[in-house]
Design a protein around this motif. Structure first.
Motif, mmCIF file in Angstrom:
data_model
loop_
_atom_site.group_PDB
_atom_site.id
_atom_site.type_symbol
_atom_site.label_atom_id
_atom_site.label_comp_id
_atom_site.label_asym_id
_atom_site.label_seq_id
_atom_site.Cartn_x
_atom_site.Cartn_y
_atom_site.Cartn_z
ATOM 1 N N GLY A 28 0.887 -1.131 0.058
ATOM 2 C CA GLY A 28 0.048 0.124 0.100
ATOM 3 C C GLY A 28 0.719 1.389 0.024
ATOM 4 N N LEU A 87 -3.673 10.978 -3.578
ATOM 5 C CA LEU A 87 -4.128 9.629 -2.912
ATOM 6 C C LEU A 87 -5.547 9.834 -3.076
ATOM 7 C CD1 LEU A 87 -2.166 9.600 0.196
ATOM 8 C CD2 LEU A 87 -2.108 7.946 -1.481
ATOM 9 N N LYS A 88 -6.272 10.687 -3.014
ATOM 10 C CA LYS A 88 -7.897 10.717 -3.457
ATOM 11 C C LYS A 88 -8.067 10.454 -4.835
ATOM 12 C CE LYS A 88 -9.165 13.821 0.187
ATOM 13 N NZ LYS A 88 -9.692 15.243 0.562
ATOM 14 N N LYS A 89 -7.554 11.170 -5.746
ATOM 15 C CA LYS A 89 -7.619 10.762 -7.167
ATOM 16 C C LYS A 89 -7.133 9.415 -7.610
ATOM 17 C CE LYS A 89 -6.562 15.192 -9.655
ATOM 18 N NZ LYS A 89 -5.431 15.802 -10.329
ATOM 19 N N ALA A 144 -7.242 6.786 -5.480
ATOM 20 C CA ALA A 144 -8.269 5.806 -4.629
ATOM 21 C C ALA A 144 -9.641 5.891 -5.521
ATOM 22 C CB ALA A 144 -8.548 6.343 -3.494
ATOM 23 N N ALA A 145 -10.049 7.130 -6.098
ATOM 24 C CA ALA A 145 -11.107 7.156 -7.030
ATOM 25 C C ALA A 145 -10.929 6.335 -8.252
ATOM 26 C CB ALA A 145 -11.596 8.613 -7.289
ATOM 27 N N GLY A 162 -9.382 2.296 -6.539
ATOM 28 C CA GLY A 162 -9.926 1.712 -5.709
ATOM 29 C C GLY A 162 -9.275 1.886 -4.519
ATOM 30 N N HIS A 163 -10.267 1.992 -3.192
ATOM 31 C CA HIS A 163 -9.720 2.306 -2.106
ATOM 32 C C HIS A 163 -8.866 1.282 -1.483
ATOM 33 C CE1 HIS A 163 -12.015 6.016 -1.978
ATOM 34 N NE2 HIS A 163 -13.174 5.202 -2.354
ATOM 35 N N GLY A 164 -7.862 1.637 -0.944
ATOM 36 C CA GLY A 164 -6.813 0.749 -0.031
ATOM 37 C C GLY A 164 -5.824 0.099 -1.097
ATOM 38 N N LYS A 209 -2.149 3.420 0.072
ATOM 39 C CA LYS A 209 -2.508 4.261 1.195
ATOM 40 C C LYS A 209 -1.695 5.331 1.673
ATOM 41 C CE LYS A 209 -3.783 -0.457 2.890
ATOM 42 N NZ LYS A 209 -3.432 -1.626 3.610
#
Length: 164
Positions: free
Chosen positions: A99, A122-124, A126-127, A130-132, A135
């Protein structure tokens, strides 16, 4: 000759206990296919209906346990789309392990800028992926050349101590 072959086949059928000349409809061996295959699926959804290729591939990757590695590969393969063209020109992903994404920046100024943008990046990611999957990020600047050469090294300041 044909009568002898027919008589031999009838005798063989009687020995097996099968009545000659009578077929049992609905047996799979009679039609060369399984009984389930003969049925129509009807107007509703059915697992035998044609499926989109993307759905089949994602189901296959989930069944075989490939999904985490594919998500990691997606980060490297779609880096420019994930973070934007300008950032991708000055930063490249190096490794993704447990991660933690290691990113190498082209200059120390870009490394500092990426550290400030780390939350948004990190938000881009994850969107899109996928989340995780990612990290945290570890951002490094460019590597400096090493003056340490060879197996035997003399301690000291390096080549600077002979210049003057």
């Amino acid at each position: 000759m044909a009568r002898q072959a027919l008589a031999a086949a009838r005798a063989k059928a009687e020995a097996r206990g099968v009545e000659p000349g009578v077929r049992k409809p609905g047996r799979a061996s009679d039609y060369g296919q399984s009984p389930r295959r003969r049925r129509w699926s009807g107007p509703g959804a059915d697992p035998r209906d044609p499926q989109p290729l993307g759905r089949l591939v994602s189901r296959l990757s989930a069944e075989r346990g490939w999904a985490p590695r594919l998500a990691n590969g997606q980060v490297f393969g779609e880096w420019a789309q994930l973070v934007g063209e300008e950032v991708a020109e000055h930063a490249q992903p190096v490794a993704l392990k447990d991660g933690e994404l290691t990113v190498r920046a082209s200059s120390t100024a870009w490394a500092t800028q990426l550290r400030l943008l780390q939350g948004q990046l990190l938000k881009k990611i994850a969107a899109a992926v996928g989340h995780g999957v990612v990290k945290r990020m570890r951002i490094h600047g460019p590597t400096a050349p090493s003056w340490r050469k060879g197996l035997r090294h003399v301690p000291g300041r390096g080549p600077r101590d002979t210049y003057g």
